[in-house]
Design an enzyme around this catalytic site. Structure first.
Site, PDB file in Angstrom:
ATOM      1  CG  HIS A  68       1.100   4.038  -7.889  1.00 55.81           C
ATOM      2  ND1 HIS A  68       0.612   2.754  -8.044  1.00 55.81           N
ATOM      3  CD2 HIS A  68       2.445   3.924  -7.894  1.00 55.81           C
ATOM      4  CE1 HIS A  68       1.631   1.897  -8.123  1.00 55.81           C
ATOM      5  NE2 HIS A  68       2.759   2.581  -8.035  1.00 55.81           N
ATOM      6  NE  ARG A  70      -1.544   6.045  -4.062  1.00 54.22           N
ATOM      7  CZ  ARG A  70      -0.736   4.983  -4.036  1.00 54.22           C
ATOM      8  NH1 ARG A  70      -1.055   3.870  -4.692  1.00 54.22           N
ATOM      9  NH2 ARG A  70       0.380   5.020  -3.358  1.00 54.22           N
ATOM     10  CG  ASN A 100      -1.637   0.186  -7.272  1.00 58.43           C
ATOM     11  OD1 ASN A 100      -1.559   1.049  -8.137  1.00 58.43           O
ATOM     12  ND2 ASN A 100      -0.897   0.198  -6.182  1.00 58.43           N
ATOM     13  CG  HIS A 204       6.492  -5.056  -6.853  1.00 58.59           C
ATOM     14  ND1 HIS A 204       6.433  -3.787  -6.343  1.00 58.59           N
ATOM     15  CD2 HIS A 204       7.135  -5.806  -5.920  1.00 58.59           C
ATOM     16  CE1 HIS A 204       7.018  -3.766  -5.148  1.00 58.59           C
ATOM     17  NE2 HIS A 204       7.444  -4.977  -4.860  1.00 58.59           N
ATOM     18  CG  HIS A 255       9.719  -0.374  -8.365  1.00 59.52           C
ATOM     19  ND1 HIS A 255       9.940  -1.724  -8.299  1.00 59.52           N
ATOM     20  CD2 HIS A 255       8.423  -0.188  -7.967  1.00 59.52           C
ATOM     21  CE1 HIS A 255       8.838  -2.323  -7.901  1.00 59.52           C
ATOM     22  NE2 HIS A 255       7.911  -1.432  -7.704  1.00 59.52           N
ATOM     23  CG  ASP A 328       6.866   3.389  -7.408  1.00 58.39           C
ATOM     24  OD1 ASP A 328       5.627   3.380  -7.548  1.00 58.39           O
ATOM     25  OD2 ASP A 328       7.466   2.626  -6.615  1.00 58.39           O
ATOM     26  CG  HIS A 332       0.823   6.084   0.804  1.00 58.19           C
ATOM     27  ND1 HIS A 332      -0.224   5.221   0.528  1.00 58.19           N
ATOM     28  CD2 HIS A 332       1.920   5.524   0.232  1.00 58.19           C
ATOM     29  CE1 HIS A 332       0.227   4.178  -0.158  1.00 58.19           C
ATOM     30  NE2 HIS A 332       1.525   4.341  -0.362  1.00 58.19           N
TER      31      HIS A 332
HETATM   32  C1  NCD Z   1       3.386   1.527  -4.468  1.00 58.90           C
HETATM   33  C2  NCD Z   1       2.027   2.074  -4.052  1.00 58.90           C
HETATM   34  O1  NCD Z   1       1.927   2.699  -2.984  1.00 58.90           O
HETATM   35  O2  NCD Z   1       1.067   1.930  -4.816  1.00 58.90           O
HETATM   36  N1  NCD Z   1       4.262   1.583  -3.349  1.00 58.90           N
HETATM   37  C3  NCD Z   1       5.624   1.519  -3.359  1.00 58.90           C
HETATM   38  O3  NCD Z   1       6.222   1.497  -2.270  1.00 58.90           O
HETATM   39  N2  NCD Z   1       6.321   1.501  -4.471  1.00 58.90           N
HETATM   40  C4  NCD Z   1       3.208   0.153  -5.025  1.00 58.90           C
HETATM   41  C5  NCD Z   1       4.354  -0.338  -5.858  1.00 58.90           C
HETATM   42  O4  NCD Z   1       4.812   0.372  -6.781  1.00 58.90           O
HETATM   43  O5  NCD Z   1       4.811  -1.450  -5.653  1.00 58.90           O
HETATM   44 ZN    ZN Z   2       4.561   1.710  -8.100  1.00 60.30          ZN
HETATM   45 ZN    ZN Z   3       5.957  -2.038  -7.293  1.00 61.27          ZN
END
Ligand code: NCD
Ligand code: ZN
Ligand code: ZN
Length: 462
Positions: A68, A70, A100, A204, A255, A328, A332
């Site tokens: 991700h 971001r 996302n 997911h 995952h 994954d 954050h």
């Molecule tokens: C992911 C995210 O923060 O974008 N978070 C997670 O806990 N895995 C989203 C996701 O992969 O489902």
């Molecule tokens: Zn993810």
């Molecule tokens: Zn996911």
């Protein structure tokens, strides 16, 4: 180590190379970013254009199919520059970014704009996943495919904010701004389209009905486990596999976290499903017992579960049933992760420690040479780039990692190149270190530090 001279030709000399025939003492010859030949060592004279890899293992770069970035959307968490600096440092030479981001990648035009942005910052190659919404149309999926999407991701149970063009971690839909999450109906409606495009459908996999029935205050780690039981994963996998099978769609489980989910997946595989499985280092190294030590940094969805789940997943990776280990990588901020457990967002960074943690696991399982299969070969097939990446063989991109088995690495925040320096595997030791990383023959990192410019290119399936 010798700096490579200007010019297209390069030889990685004297290392032990992971070839399709097993480890071999050969020199890797590279021209224009492509491997041209593997040759028995002729002379020991290093010179311009020759990298001295004596004592090193030469491995194919990892392809992390679940990150991700971001970007665009949450620059305080991460962006393509920091993501790919961390990837390069850890021997990940291709990342495939989840949809996302904001605006969510639900149509070809959005993907094209994101690709241009990523291209301006990427230090390693990258691919992009497209998003399936409950309202997605065949035309939208087709436009995503034309724009080069690796495949399509559906977040079962995650609603979509129409105003913010963003996926939310909520299944609620009473707010008119919220579009209902994609469900099995969405999958069944769009599976034929996905199938005709020949691309994988990623889910997911947590059944929203089960999550809704087990909602509770998340005031402890055991409450998280009770709120997201493994049955949710198993049911989602079985249901999605039945739907995908009905039209021959390739289905990929992101995952995978539980023994029960694995059992459901193995049953589907036995029945002939075109199913691929991915798990992540956090599920292979941690269990609920680690929460008191690690804290909110290990809050991820689906959750890290019990030692029995971990053992089942390790066994499945070892047997080759799970063919993909991806991270994954979901950063954050420190502030967000420091909130009370209930309010801390789920997700943690990890791209930089993928290769070293997998090499360590493979070594402990008795054969470190298995790790490149999990992080490179298996992922290349999922992403449809298996004709140019994932192997060290003539004709393939020179995406190479020089691993030093004589020096270990301890995962410490000060080494991390992501915008977020925390990680669920912090404190862990690997018996290996990553010395140099090449993307298409160009040095992108040395000893954990980025080198050169943002030379990453987009990859698309073929
Ligand atoms: C992911 C995210 O923060 O974008 N978070 C997670 O806990 N895995 C989203 C996701 O992969 O489902
Ligand atoms: Zn993810
Ligand atoms: Zn996911």
């Amino acid at each position: 180590m010798i700096e490579r001279a200007a010019g297209p030709a390069l030889v990685i000399a004297g290392g032990t190379v992971h070839t399709p025939d097993g480890p071999r003492r050969v020199d890797v010859h590279i021209s224009d970013g492509v491997i041209t030949s593997l040759e028995e060592r002729r002379s020991a004279s290093p010179g311009p254009g020759v990298v001295d890899a004596r004592g090193m293992y030469v491995l194919p770069g990892a392809i992390d199919v679940h990150v991700h970035s971001r970007d665009p959307g949450f620059p305080e968490k991460e962006d393509f520059g920091t993501l790919t600096a961390a990837a390069a440092a850890g021997g990940v030479t291709t990342v495939v970014d989840m949809p996302n981001t904001v605006p969510a990648v639900d149509a070809g035009g959005v993907l094209e704009a994101k690709a241009a942005l990523a291209h301006s910052k990427a230090r390693v190659d990258f691919g992009l996943w497209g998003l399936i919404r409950s309202s997605s149309t065949a035309e939208q999926l087709e436009s995503l495919a034309r724009a080069g999407a690796i495949g399509f991701k559906a977040y079962l149970g995650y609603a979509f904010s129409l105003g913010r063009k963003q996926i939310l971690y909520t299944a609620e839909t009473d707010d008119p701004d919220l579009e209902a999450p994609p469900d099995y109906g969405t999958l069944l409606r769009l599976a034929p389209v996905v199938s005709a495009l020949g691309l994988p459908l990623v889910i997911h996999a947590e059944d929203p009905g089960i999550l809704a029935a087990f909602r509770r205050p998340l005031d402890s780690y055991s409450a998280i486990l009770a709120a997201r039981p493994p049955e949710a994963e198993a049911v989602a996998i079985s249901a999605a596999a039945a739907i995908a099978d009905s039209v021959g769609t390739r289905l990929h489980i992101a995952h995978l976290s539980s023994a029960l989910g694995l059992m459901a997946a193995e049953a589907a595989l036995k029945d002939g499903s075109r199913l691929s499985l991915e798990t992540c280092p956090q599920y292979l190294w941690l269990s609920d017992q680690d929460f008191p030590r690690v804290g909110n940094v290990m809050k991820v969805y689906p959750p890290v579960r019990t030692a029995l789940d971990r053992a089942a997943l390790i066994d499945a990776v070892d047997r080759g049933v799970i063919r993909i280990v991806a991270t994954d990588h979901a950063p954050h901020t420190n502030e967000e992760k420091a909130r009370p457990l209930e309010l801390a967002p789920a997700g943690s960074p990890g791209v930089q420690t993928l290769y070293l943690s997998c090499l360590e696991l493979a070594k402990r399982l008795g054969d470190m040479w298995k790790a490149p299969r999990w992080v490179s070969e298996g992922p290349a097939a999922l992403a449809g780039v298996h004709e140019s990446k994932g192997q060290i063989t003539p004709g393939f991109d020179a995406d190479l990692v020089l691993v030093d088995p004589r020096r270990g690495t301890e995962f410490r925040p000060s080494l991390m190149r992501s915008r977020q320096r925390h990680g669920a595997l912090e404190g862990m030791r690997s018996s290996f270190s990553i010395a140099e990383v090449y993307v298409r023959g160009r040095l992108v990192a040395r000893e954990g530090r980025k080198v050169g410019k943002a030379i990453g290119r987009m990859v698309a399936p073929r």
